[in-house]
Design an enzyme around this catalytic site. Structure first.
Site, PDB file in Angstrom:
ATOM      1  N   GLU A   1     -16.540  -4.263   1.955  1.00  0.00           N
ATOM      2  CA  GLU A   1     -17.258  -3.066   1.478  1.00  0.00           C
ATOM      3  C   GLU A   1     -18.083  -3.364   0.218  1.00  0.00           C
ATOM      4  OE1 GLU A   1     -15.528  -0.075  -0.989  1.00  0.00           O
ATOM      5  OE2 GLU A   1     -13.508  -0.865  -0.708  1.00  0.00           O
TER       6      GLU A   1
ATOM      7  N   LYS B   1      -3.443   3.160  -4.817  1.00  0.00           N
ATOM      8  CA  LYS B   1      -3.082   3.225  -6.239  1.00  0.00           C
ATOM      9  C   LYS B   1      -2.318   4.484  -6.552  1.00  0.00           C
ATOM     10  CE  LYS B   1      -7.019   1.171  -8.133  1.00  0.00           C
ATOM     11  NZ  LYS B   1      -7.579   1.344  -6.812  1.00  0.00           N
TER      12      LYS B   1
HETATM   13  N1  PSU Z   1      -9.915   2.015  -4.745  1.00  0.00           N
HETATM   14  C1  PSU Z   1     -10.106   0.890  -5.479  1.00  0.00           C
HETATM   15  N2  PSU Z   1     -11.370   0.433  -5.667  1.00  0.00           N
HETATM   16  C2  PSU Z   1     -12.440   1.047  -5.110  1.00  0.00           C
HETATM   17  C3  PSU Z   1     -12.215   2.215  -4.307  1.00  0.00           C
HETATM   18  C4  PSU Z   1     -10.943   2.657  -4.164  1.00  0.00           C
HETATM   19  O1  PSU Z   1      -9.177   0.317  -5.990  1.00  0.00           O
HETATM   20  O2  PSU Z   1     -13.570   0.584  -5.305  1.00  0.00           O
HETATM   21  C5  PSU Z   1     -13.376   2.844  -3.643  1.00  0.00           C
HETATM   22  C6  PSU Z   1     -13.394   2.508  -2.146  1.00  0.00           C
HETATM   23  O3  PSU Z   1     -14.736   2.301  -1.748  1.00  0.00           O
HETATM   24  C7  PSU Z   1     -12.855   3.779  -1.521  1.00  0.00           C
HETATM   25  C8  PSU Z   1     -13.427   4.813  -2.437  1.00  0.00           C
HETATM   26  O4  PSU Z   1     -13.293   3.983  -0.186  1.00  0.00           O
HETATM   27  O5  PSU Z   1     -13.284   4.256  -3.729  1.00  0.00           O
HETATM   28  C9  PSU Z   1     -12.698   6.130  -2.320  1.00  0.00           C
HETATM   29  O6  PSU Z   1     -13.426   7.089  -2.996  1.00  0.00           O
HETATM   30  P1  PSU Z   1     -13.046   8.620  -2.814  1.00  0.00           P
HETATM   31  O7  PSU Z   1     -11.691   8.726  -3.422  1.00  0.00           O
HETATM   32  O8  PSU Z   1     -14.097   9.358  -3.567  1.00  0.00           O
HETATM   33  O9  PSU Z   1     -13.034   8.878  -1.349  1.00  0.00           O
END
Ligand code: PSU
Ligand code: MN
Length: 311
Positions: A25, A159
């Site tokens: 990603e 996390k």
């Molecule tokens: N968790 C991490 N690093 C990240 C993300 C999540 O440790 O970069 C990113 C990923 O791309 C994940 C996104 O899909 O955050 C989730 O965002 P949201 O909670 O807004 O859906």
């Protein structure tokens, strides 16, 4: 459809040769880590995929197309540029049609990988049900994507900025297998363990590849989470990181951070409060996920070629 997707030369060649391909990603690059560590991580991760016998396909949006596989210059652009949109499922058509730069989240990387027929995707952590979601309704679109798109996500769990118990409940409701690799509990990203037992656990990448093939052969739509704990030597002390995360969440609340800004804010805040130690851990766990994920991709690719998928 085809006019919206562009495969890099390396990915095209891998497809022609029937080689395993691993999706990666770009939100983790543009919104998950600071420059220049983000680019160093992205390059290293691509090399780990190659060293383990597959081809990397980092996915991002640019010039009105979904790029599956980036050149070194494109990777650099996504690491440096400050006006890269964070693109989840909701944002994808808009960012493509208006030809903006877009970094793909787990959800969108799954969508794009599936369009390019790439089944294994490696990242750091998935989004999930946020703490307090019973009132904010902040539930990552990553979970809905796992429910419907046939791509497996190799990660270090989720996390504890999230509500891990509710995240597992949600995945159970949506029928998403969560498979522990060398662990019987859900790893919590910075730490190897959590209080949340998993239903499936294995020490074999072959078994994981087999479970994935079986799931999709049965037309059970959706993805799977492969939860791979951070290597022991890089794991953080649980009490320490829990305290930091609680403080980061409080600051997010005080600053009324919500929506798509929430996860990037919390990641940056945790890094700041740990003086960069969380970033080191993050990079190491992504590298480890890449090694394991590539092994799974190679097994999956071999099985897919040996066993015919028909009666
Ligand atoms: N968790 C991490 N690093 C990240 C993300 C999540 O440790 O970069 C990113 C990923 O791309 C994940 C996104 O899909 O955050 C989730 O965002 P949201 O909670 O807004 O859906
Ligand atoms: Mn959200």
């Amino acid at each position: 459809m085809k006019q919206y997707i562009e495969l890099s030369e390396e990915v095209q060649q891998a497809k022609a040769e029937g080689k395993a391909i691993v999706a990666l990603e770009s939100t983790i690059i543009s919104h998950g880590m600071p420059y220049p560590q983000n680019i160093e991580m992205a390059r290293e991760v691509e090399q780990i995929v190659r060293d383990n016998g597959a081809v990397p396909a980092t996915i991002a949006i640019m010039d009105g197309t979904i790029k599956v596989g980036l050149t070194a210059e494109e990777l650099e652009l996504f690491g440096q540029s400050s006006d890269v949109a964070k693109v989840s499922r909701r944002d994808l058509p808009h960012i493509i049609a208006t030809k903006q730069l877009g970094a793909t989240t787990v959800a969108t990387t799954m969508i794009c990988a599936d369009l390019a027929d790439i089944k294994i995707f490696v990242t750091g952590g998935i989004g999930g049900v946020h703490r307090g979601a019973e009132t904010t309704m902040d539930i990552s679109a990553d979970l809905e994507e796992l429910a419907q798109t046939d791509v497996a996500v190799v990660c270090a769990g989720a996390k504890s900025i999230l509500d891990l118990a509710l995240t597992l409940e949600y995945l159970e409701t949506k029928g998403v297998p969560v498979i522990g690799y060398e662990t019987e509990v859900l790893p919590a990203f910075y730490t190897r363990t959590s209080d949340h037992p998993l239903n499936f656990s294995t020490d074999s990448v072959d078994v994981i590849a087999d479970v994935l093939k079986t799931k999709w052969d049965l037309n059970l739509k959706g993805g799977a989470v492969i939860a791979n704990p951070i290597p022991e030597e890089y794991a953080m002390d649980q009490t320490y990181i829990d305290g930091i995360i609680n403080q980061a969440i409080k600051e997010a609340e005080d600053n009324q951070i919500s929506g798509k800004d929430s996860t990037p804010f919390l990641l940056a805040k945790v890094k700041e409060l740990t003086n960069g130690k969380s970033l080191d851990a993050n990079i190491e766990l992504v590298k480890h996920n890449t090694k394991v994920g590539t092994q799974i991709a190679v097994c999956f690719n071999n099985q897919a070629q040996i066993i015919p998928n028909q009666f």
